[in-house]
Write an enzyme that holds these catalytic residues in place. Structure first.
Site, mmCIF file in Angstrom:
data_model
loop_
_atom_site.group_PDB
_atom_site.id
_atom_site.type_symbol
_atom_site.label_atom_id
_atom_site.label_comp_id
_atom_site.label_asym_id
_atom_site.label_seq_id
_atom_site.Cartn_x
_atom_site.Cartn_y
_atom_site.Cartn_z
ATOM 1 N N TYR A 138 0.870 -1.292 0.060
ATOM 2 C CA TYR A 138 -0.098 -0.010 -0.122
ATOM 3 C C TYR A 138 0.819 1.134 0.017
ATOM 4 C CZ TYR A 138 -3.987 -3.278 0.623
ATOM 5 O OH TYR A 138 -4.881 -4.043 0.203
ATOM 6 N N PHE A 186 -9.100 -4.926 10.777
ATOM 7 C CA PHE A 186 -10.503 -4.779 10.125
ATOM 8 C C PHE A 186 -10.051 -5.043 8.581
ATOM 9 C CE2 PHE A 186 -8.563 -0.576 10.478
ATOM 10 C CZ PHE A 186 -8.772 0.058 9.063
HETATM 11 C C1 LIG Z 1 -2.601 -7.890 -3.347
HETATM 12 C C2 LIG Z 1 -3.354 -8.250 -4.456
HETATM 13 C C3 LIG Z 1 -4.740 -7.723 -4.088
HETATM 14 C C4 LIG Z 1 -2.680 -7.365 -5.712
HETATM 15 O O1 LIG Z 1 -3.490 -7.440 -6.646
HETATM 16 P P1 LIG Z 1 -2.827 -7.116 -8.302
HETATM 17 O O2 LIG Z 1 -4.330 -6.951 -9.235
HETATM 18 O O3 LIG Z 1 -2.198 -8.460 -8.567
HETATM 19 O O4 LIG Z 1 -2.108 -5.943 -7.987
HETATM 20 P P2 LIG Z 1 -1.723 -4.901 -9.401
HETATM 21 O O5 LIG Z 1 -1.708 -5.393 -10.536
HETATM 22 O O6 LIG Z 1 -2.782 -3.814 -9.188
HETATM 23 O O7 LIG Z 1 -0.311 -4.324 -8.649
HETATM 24 C C5 LIG Z 1 -0.224 -2.855 -8.460
HETATM 25 C C6 LIG Z 1 1.274 -2.559 -7.904
HETATM 26 O O8 LIG Z 1 1.558 -3.248 -6.688
HETATM 27 C C7 LIG Z 1 2.405 -4.357 -6.816
HETATM 28 N N1 LIG Z 1 2.028 -5.407 -5.750
HETATM 29 C C8 LIG Z 1 0.811 -5.941 -5.885
HETATM 30 N N2 LIG Z 1 0.849 -6.965 -4.831
HETATM 31 C C9 LIG Z 1 1.708 -6.825 -4.347
HETATM 32 C C10 LIG Z 1 2.396 -7.600 -3.111
HETATM 33 N N3 LIG Z 1 1.676 -8.644 -2.557
HETATM 34 N N4 LIG Z 1 3.650 -7.315 -2.875
HETATM 35 C C11 LIG Z 1 4.216 -6.231 -3.380
HETATM 36 N N5 LIG Z 1 3.897 -5.615 -4.714
HETATM 37 C C12 LIG Z 1 2.696 -5.907 -4.988
HETATM 38 C C13 LIG Z 1 2.330 -4.938 -8.262
HETATM 39 O O9 LIG Z 1 3.772 -5.419 -8.747
HETATM 40 C C14 LIG Z 1 2.098 -3.584 -8.871
HETATM 41 O O10 LIG Z 1 3.471 -2.858 -8.885
HETATM 42 P P3 LIG Z 1 3.888 -1.798 -9.916
HETATM 43 O O11 LIG Z 1 2.810 -0.882 -10.237
HETATM 44 O O12 LIG Z 1 5.057 -0.923 -9.586
HETATM 45 O O13 LIG Z 1 4.302 -2.527 -11.173
HETATM 46 C C15 LIG Z 1 -3.374 -9.642 -4.836
HETATM 47 O O14 LIG Z 1 -2.256 -10.151 -5.079
HETATM 48 C C16 LIG Z 1 -4.510 -10.324 -3.745
HETATM 49 O O15 LIG Z 1 -5.448 -10.659 -3.795
HETATM 50 N N6 LIG Z 1 -3.523 -10.938 -2.894
HETATM 51 C C17 LIG Z 1 -4.135 -11.838 -1.722
HETATM 52 C C18 LIG Z 1 -5.109 -11.137 -1.040
HETATM 53 C C19 LIG Z 1 -4.426 -9.955 -0.080
HETATM 54 O O16 LIG Z 1 -3.352 -10.146 0.423
HETATM 55 N N7 LIG Z 1 -4.794 -8.906 -0.238
HETATM 56 C C20 LIG Z 1 -4.384 -7.633 0.278
HETATM 57 C C21 LIG Z 1 -5.312 -7.665 1.718
HETATM 58 S S1 LIG Z 1 -4.693 -6.091 2.705
#
Ligand SMILES: CC(C)(COP(=O)(O)OP(=O)(O)OC[C@H]1O[C@@H](n2cnc3c(N)ncnc32)[C@H](O)[C@@H]1OP(=O)(O)O)[C@@H](O)C(=O)NCCC(=O)NCCS
Length: 433
Positions: A151, A433
Site C-alpha cells: 500500500y 479490520f
Molecule cells: C494484493 C493483491 C490484491 C494485488 O492485486 P493485483 O491486481 O495483482 O495488483 P496490481 O496488479 O494492481 O499491482 C499494483 C502494483 O502493486 C504491486 N503489488 C501487488 N501486490 C503486491 C504484493 N503482494 N507485494 C508487493 N507488491 C505488490 C504490483 O507489482 C504493482 O506494482 P507496480 O505498479 O509498481 O508494477 C492480490 O495479489 C491479492 O489478492 N492478494 C491476496 C489477498 C491480499 O493479500 N490482499 C490484500 C489485503 S490487505
C-alpha cells in the site's frame, strides 16, 4: 459529517480504464443477495479461506451492515458472476491526537483472483476508492494489511504500530500494583454489554483506534461462530475486571493451550486485553501472569508503549516483536492536520508530494499554545519536503519526524516539525479490520 460510502458512485476514470480492458467496475447492489454472496465468496477465495455456507454469508451481510462492496467482473470468465477483484469500504470514526473522532474511509476485502493478478486491477480498485473518498469529503482512508509491501505506492503508511509479546511467567514475578476491585471469570454473554462500554471509552481516548463494528466486536469476544469459519472459539475464556463500585473497567479474552508432556507448562494465548483504567490493566495482567499450570503468556496486538515491563521483577521475561498495524492515507492535508491537536506550538511550511494527485501541495501548519492547529495553502518556501505517505506516518504521532528524516523519507529542517507532531502516547488500534 456523515457520508454514506455505499451510496457513492465508482470513480469514472478507473471504471473507463478497466472497461477498455474488458473489465467492469461496479458497486454491488445491497438488495442483490446472489451478487453479495458471489462477492463474499470471492473475498474468501482471495484470502485462501474455505467457501462460506449460505447461512454464514447471510449472517456476514447482516453483521457487516451498510458497507460498500465494490467488484471487478470479467464477462469472459467461465463464471462471470463471480468478481475477479473485490474491495469493501465504510466510514468509521478514527481517534486522532487530542481525542477528536475523524470520519475516515475504512478499506477491507482487497482481493484479486490469482487468474487476474498483476494486471493493475488492485491499482484501479484502490485508486477508485481513494478518489471516491476524497470527492466525498473524507480527510483520511485507512486499512490493516496482509502484506506491508502493497500500500505504500498508494500513499498509505503505517501510522500505528503494535506488538506481540511472549512472557515467561516463571521469570516475570509480579511487582506491579496490588489489584483492587474484583476480577470475574464470565461467559461472553455476560461480558458483552460491559465490554462494549469499555471498548468505546478506550477507543475515544486512544489515537489510532476506530469504532468497532458488530462483526469485529463478535470476533473479539469469540462469538462470531460460523460466520468467521472459526470452530475453536469454544475454548476461549473471558475475564472481566470491575472497580470497587462493580462497574466493568476492563476485560481479557484468551485461551489455554496445554503442553502434552507437562501439565504445568500450559500457555495462555491472550487474544485481547482492553482496559479503561490503570487498575483494571494491572489486575488483568497480574491474573494472567499468576495462573496455575501456566508457564507462558503470548499476547497478540498489544500497544507498543505497554507498561507491563515495569510491573514485573525481570523485564527480560518479556520478549516483544513490533510490527506495522494501522495504515492511513491522507486525502486532505488541511482537514487531517487541523483535526488533531499539538503538544508544542510553532509554524512550519510543508511541501507535500502526492504522486496520485489527490492531496499534495504546499501548506503552512501553525499550532498555537492552546494546541489547536491551522493549515493554509501557501507559496512560501518550504521548510520540510515529504511524501503524502510520510505525512500519514507522522500524523498520529507514531513516529518522530527526526526518524523519518534520518531514514531519508523527510527532507529539510525538522527542528519545528519534530516536536510539533510528537505525542505523549503511541497511537494504537486494538483490532484488525
Ligand atoms: C494484493 C493483491 C490484491 C494485488 O492485486 P493485483 O491486481 O495483482 O495488483 P496490481 O496488479 O494492481 O499491482 C499494483 C502494483 O502493486 C504491486 N503489488 C501487488 N501486490 C503486491 C504484493 N503482494 N507485494 C508487493 N507488491 C505488490 C504490483 O507489482 C504493482 O506494482 P507496480 O505498479 O509498481 O508494477 C492480490 O495479489 C491479492 O489478492 N492478494 C491476496 C489477498 C491480499 O493479500 N490482499 C490484500 C489485503 S490487505
Amino acid at each position: 459529517m456523515s457520508v454514506d460510502a455505499a451510496a457513492q458512485p465508482v470513480d469514472a476514470a478507473s471504471r473507463d480504464d478497466l472497461a477498455a480492458n474488458g473489465l467492469r467496475l461496479a458497486v454491488v447492489d445491497e438488495s442483490d443477495r446472489a451478487g453479495l454472496d458471489a462477492w463474499a465468496q470471492a473475498v474468501r477465495r482471495g484470502f485462501l479461506d474455505v467457501r462460506g455456507s449460505s447461512d454464514a454469508l447471510g449472517a456476514r451481510h447482516e453483521l457487516r451492515g451498510h458497507h460498500r462492496h465494490v467488484g471487478v467482473w470479467d464477462e469472459t470468465a467461465a463464471e462471470p458472476a463471480t468478481p475477479v477483484g473485490t474491495i469493501e469500504s465504510w466510514v468509521s470514526d478514527l481517534t486522532v491526537p487530542g481525542g477528536a473522532a475523524v470520519p475516515a474511509w475504512a478499506i477491507s476485502g482487497v482481493t484479486v483472483a490469482p487468474t487476474h493478478r498483476r494486471r493493475g486491477i488492485a491499482r484501479h480498485l484502490l485508486g477508485s476508492e481513494l478518489r471516491t473518498a476524497a470527492a466525498a469529503g473524507l480527510s483520511l482512508a485507512m486499512l490493516t494489511v496482509s502484506e506491508a509491501t502493497i500500500y505504500g505506492r498508494f500513499g498509505f503508511a503505517p501510522s500505528a504500530m503494535a506488538a506481540d509479546l511472549e512472557v515467561d511467567t516463571r521469570r516475570a514475578r509480579w511487582t506491579g500494583p496490588t489489584p483492587t476491585g474484583r476480577t470475574h471469570l464470565v461467559e461472553p454473554a455476560t461480558l458483552r454489554a460491559g465490554a462494549e462500554r469499555v471498548i468505546d471509552r478506550v477507543r475515544r481516548a486512544t489515537p489510532g483506534n476506530i469504532v468497532m463494528g458488530e462483526v469485529f466486536l463478535r470476533r473479539m469476544l469469540g462469538t462470531l461462530g460460523e460466520v468467521a469459519g472459526d470452530k475453536h472459539t469454544s475454548a476461549w475464556r473471558h475475564l472481566r475486571h470491575d472497580d470497587a463500585d462493580g462497574t466493568p473497567q476492563g476485560f481479557a479474552v484468551y485461551r489455554l493451550v496445554e503442553d502434552d508432556t507437562d501439565m504445568a507448562r500450559s500457555t495462555v494465548v491472550l487474544h485481547h486485553l482492553v482496559a479503561a483504567t490503570d487498575e483494571a490493566y494491572a489486575a488483568i495482567w497480574s491474573a494472567l501472569l499468576e495462573m496455575d499450570l501456566v508457564s507462558r503468556v503470548t499476547a497478540h496486538l498489544r500497544p507498543v508503549d505497554e507498561p507491563l515491563g515495569w510491573m514485573v521483577d525481570d523485564r527480560r521475561a518479556i520478549r516483544t516483536t513490533t510490527f506495522d498495524h494501522l495504515w492511513t492515507r491522507i486525502l486532505d492535508v488541511p482537514s487531517a492536520l487541523e483535526a488533531r491537536t499539538y503538544e508544542a506550538s510553532g509554524r512550519v511550511v510543508l511541501e507535500v508530494d502526492d504522486p496520485m494527485g489527490i492531496a499534495g501541495g504546499r501548506f503552512a501548519l501553525e499550532a498555537d499554545a492552546s494546541g489547536a492547529g491551522q493549515v493554509t495553502a501557501t507559496d512560501e518556501p518550504a521548510d520540510v519536503r515529504l511524501g503524502i505517505d510520510a505525512l500519514a506516518a507522522l500524523h498520529l504521532g507514531g513516529v518522530r519526524a527526526r526518524m523519518l528524516q534520518a531514514s531519508g523519507r523527510v527532507d529539510g529542517d525538522v527542528s519545528v516539525l519534530d516536536p510539533l507532531l510528537a505525542t505523549a502516547r503511541a497511537p494504537y488500534l486494538d483490532h484488525w479490520f
